[in-house]
Design a protein around this motif. Structure first.
Motif, PDB file in Angstrom:
ATOM      1  N   MET A   1      11.842 -35.411  -1.823  1.00 63.55           N
ATOM      2  CA  MET A   1      12.183 -35.841  -0.549  1.00 63.55           C
ATOM      3  C   MET A   1      12.861 -34.733   0.179  1.00 63.55           C
ATOM      4  SD  MET A   1      13.808 -39.287   0.482  1.00 63.55           S
ATOM      5  CE  MET A   1      15.641 -39.302   0.505  1.00 63.55           C
ATOM      6  N   ARG A   2      12.657 -34.464   1.399  1.00 68.23           N
ATOM      7  CA  ARG A   2      12.976 -33.184   2.044  1.00 68.23           C
ATOM      8  C   ARG A   2      14.191 -33.995   3.022  1.00 68.23           C
ATOM      9  NH1 ARG A   2       9.324 -29.544   5.170  1.00 68.23           N
ATOM     10  NH2 ARG A   2      11.229 -28.361   5.209  1.00 68.23           N
ATOM     11  N   LEU A   3      15.306 -33.332   3.050  1.00 69.61           N
ATOM     12  CA  LEU A   3      16.560 -33.747   3.747  1.00 69.61           C
ATOM     13  C   LEU A   3      16.370 -33.340   5.240  1.00 69.61           C
ATOM     14  CD1 LEU A   3      19.601 -32.986   1.548  1.00 69.61           C
ATOM     15  CD2 LEU A   3      18.366 -35.334   2.152  1.00 69.61           C
ATOM     16  N   LYS A   4      16.801 -33.881   6.309  1.00 65.33           N
ATOM     17  CA  LYS A   4      16.405 -33.465   7.555  1.00 65.33           C
ATOM     18  C   LYS A   4      17.499 -32.590   7.927  1.00 65.33           C
ATOM     19  CE  LYS A   4      16.300 -35.475  12.156  1.00 65.33           C
ATOM     20  NZ  LYS A   4      16.497 -36.743  13.144  1.00 65.33           N
ATOM     21  N   ARG A   5      17.201 -31.530   8.535  1.00 63.99           N
ATOM     22  CA  ARG A   5      18.085 -30.567   9.115  1.00 63.99           C
ATOM     23  C   ARG A   5      18.596 -30.900  10.226  1.00 63.99           C
ATOM     24  NH1 ARG A   5      18.399 -24.729   7.666  1.00 63.99           N
ATOM     25  NH2 ARG A   5      17.681 -24.815   5.531  1.00 63.99           N
ATOM     26  N   ARG A   6      20.248 -30.993  10.388  1.00 62.43           N
ATOM     27  CA  ARG A   6      20.754 -31.315  11.698  1.00 62.43           C
ATOM     28  C   ARG A   6      21.369 -29.975  12.180  1.00 62.43           C
ATOM     29  NH1 ARG A   6      23.756 -36.369   9.203  1.00 62.43           N
ATOM     30  NH2 ARG A   6      22.292 -37.713   9.452  1.00 62.43           N
ATOM     31  N   SER A   7      21.379 -30.131  13.570  1.00 65.03           N
ATOM     32  CA  SER A   7      21.913 -28.998  14.211  1.00 65.03           C
ATOM     33  C   SER A   7      23.219 -28.888  13.929  1.00 65.03           C
ATOM     34  CB  SER A   7      21.300 -29.130  15.764  1.00 65.03           C
ATOM     35  OG  SER A   7      22.254 -30.356  16.357  1.00 65.03           O
ATOM     36  N   PRO A   8      24.043 -27.875  14.390  1.00 68.82           N
ATOM     37  CA  PRO A   8      25.309 -27.716  14.200  1.00 68.82           C
ATOM     38  C   PRO A   8      26.058 -28.713  15.176  1.00 68.82           C
ATOM     39  CG  PRO A   8      24.447 -25.498  14.355  1.00 68.82           C
ATOM     40  CD  PRO A   8      23.401 -26.446  14.640  1.00 68.82           C
ATOM     41  N   GLU A   9      25.596 -28.919  16.431  1.00 68.25           N
ATOM     42  CA  GLU A   9      26.198 -30.011  17.264  1.00 68.25           C
ATOM     43  C   GLU A   9      26.177 -31.279  16.688  1.00 68.25           C
ATOM     44  OE1 GLU A   9      23.652 -27.997  18.216  1.00 68.25           O
ATOM     45  OE2 GLU A   9      24.862 -26.531  19.498  1.00 68.25           O
ATOM     46  N   ARG A  13      29.212 -33.395  15.605  1.00 65.86           N
ATOM     47  CA  ARG A  13      29.536 -35.072  16.077  1.00 65.86           C
ATOM     48  C   ARG A  13      29.653 -36.118  14.938  1.00 65.86           C
ATOM     49  NH1 ARG A  13      25.567 -34.518  19.972  1.00 65.86           N
ATOM     50  NH2 ARG A  13      23.965 -35.057  18.616  1.00 65.86           N
ATOM     51  N   LEU A  14      28.987 -35.852  13.750  1.00 68.97           N
ATOM     52  CA  LEU A  14      29.045 -36.556  12.784  1.00 68.97           C
ATOM     53  C   LEU A  14      30.384 -36.604  12.067  1.00 68.97           C
ATOM     54  CD1 LEU A  14      27.481 -38.679  10.624  1.00 68.97           C
ATOM     55  CD2 LEU A  14      26.730 -36.600   9.599  1.00 68.97           C
ATOM     56  N   LEU A  15      30.763 -35.269  11.873  1.00 66.57           N
ATOM     57  CA  LEU A  15      32.235 -35.121  11.414  1.00 66.57           C
ATOM     58  C   LEU A  15      33.345 -35.801  12.223  1.00 66.57           C
ATOM     59  CD1 LEU A  15      31.944 -31.355  10.228  1.00 66.57           C
ATOM     60  CD2 LEU A  15      32.053 -33.411   8.755  1.00 66.57           C
ATOM     61  N   ARG A  16      33.300 -35.802  13.340  1.00 64.15           N
ATOM     62  CA  ARG A  16      34.179 -36.295  14.455  1.00 64.15           C
ATOM     63  C   ARG A  16      34.254 -37.736  14.150  1.00 64.15           C
ATOM     64  NH1 ARG A  16      32.963 -32.616  19.469  1.00 64.15           N
ATOM     65  NH2 ARG A  16      34.092 -30.868  18.923  1.00 64.15           N
ATOM     66  N   VAL A  17      33.132 -38.309  14.089  1.00 65.48           N
ATOM     67  CA  VAL A  17      32.989 -39.773  13.892  1.00 65.48           C
ATOM     68  C   VAL A  17      33.595 -40.218  12.514  1.00 65.48           C
ATOM     69  CG1 VAL A  17      31.334 -41.590  13.616  1.00 65.48           C
ATOM     70  CG2 VAL A  17      30.796 -40.121  15.330  1.00 65.48           C
ATOM     71  N   GLN A  18      33.262 -39.472  11.561  1.00 65.70           N
ATOM     72  CA  GLN A  18      33.608 -39.740  10.201  1.00 65.70           C
ATOM     73  C   GLN A  18      35.205 -39.784  10.304  1.00 65.70           C
ATOM     74  OE1 GLN A  18      31.592 -37.056   7.633  1.00 65.70           O
ATOM     75  NE2 GLN A  18      29.973 -38.658   7.444  1.00 65.70           N
ATOM     76  N   LYS A  19      35.755 -38.713  10.943  1.00 72.39           N
ATOM     77  CA  LYS A  19      37.280 -38.426  11.220  1.00 72.39           C
ATOM     78  C   LYS A  19      38.036 -39.578  11.746  1.00 72.39           C
ATOM     79  CE  LYS A  19      40.666 -35.189  13.061  1.00 72.39           C
ATOM     80  NZ  LYS A  19      40.743 -36.029  14.308  1.00 72.39           N
ATOM     81  N   ASN A  20      37.290 -39.886  12.923  1.00 75.19           N
ATOM     82  CA  ASN A  20      38.015 -41.223  13.658  1.00 75.19           C
ATOM     83  C   ASN A  20      37.996 -42.302  13.000  1.00 75.19           C
ATOM     84  OD1 ASN A  20      38.319 -39.236  15.836  1.00 75.19           O
ATOM     85  ND2 ASN A  20      36.481 -39.815  16.882  1.00 75.19           N
ATOM     86  N   LEU A  21      36.961 -42.690  12.183  1.00 78.91           N
ATOM     87  CA  LEU A  21      37.000 -43.738  11.256  1.00 78.91           C
ATOM     88  C   LEU A  21      38.008 -43.964  10.160  1.00 78.91           C
ATOM     89  CD1 LEU A  21      33.270 -44.573  11.145  1.00 78.91           C
ATOM     90  CD2 LEU A  21      34.798 -45.971  12.155  1.00 78.91           C
TER      91      LEU A  21
END
Length: 65
Positions: A1-9, A13-21
């Motif tokens: 299974m291939r992982l989806k590559r995410r853009s740096p942006e 955004r994902l890191l900010r959401v995790q940090k806020n939670l």
């Protein structure tokens, strides 16, 4: 299974959401007041505390502890 590559942006955004939670959960945990018995057990947890009435609330609960 291939992982989806995410853009740096998208990663940022994902890191900010995790940090806020994480911060929200931490503050919810720290925002509780506890009444502890002489043996060190938590007897009562006060979630919403108003400074004007909190002392009276604790004094009213002391006989039950």
């Amino acid at each position: 299974m291939r992982l989806k590559r995410r853009s740096p942006e998208s990663q940022l955004r994902l890191l900010r959401v995790q940090k806020n939670l994480w911060e929200k959960n931490l503050w919810e945990l720290l925002d509780r007041r506890r009444a502890i018995d002489p043996d060190g057990r938590i007897e009562e947890v006060y979630r919403k505390v108003k400074p004007e009435t909190h002392a009276a609330e604790i004094l009213a609960d002391l006989p039950d502890l």
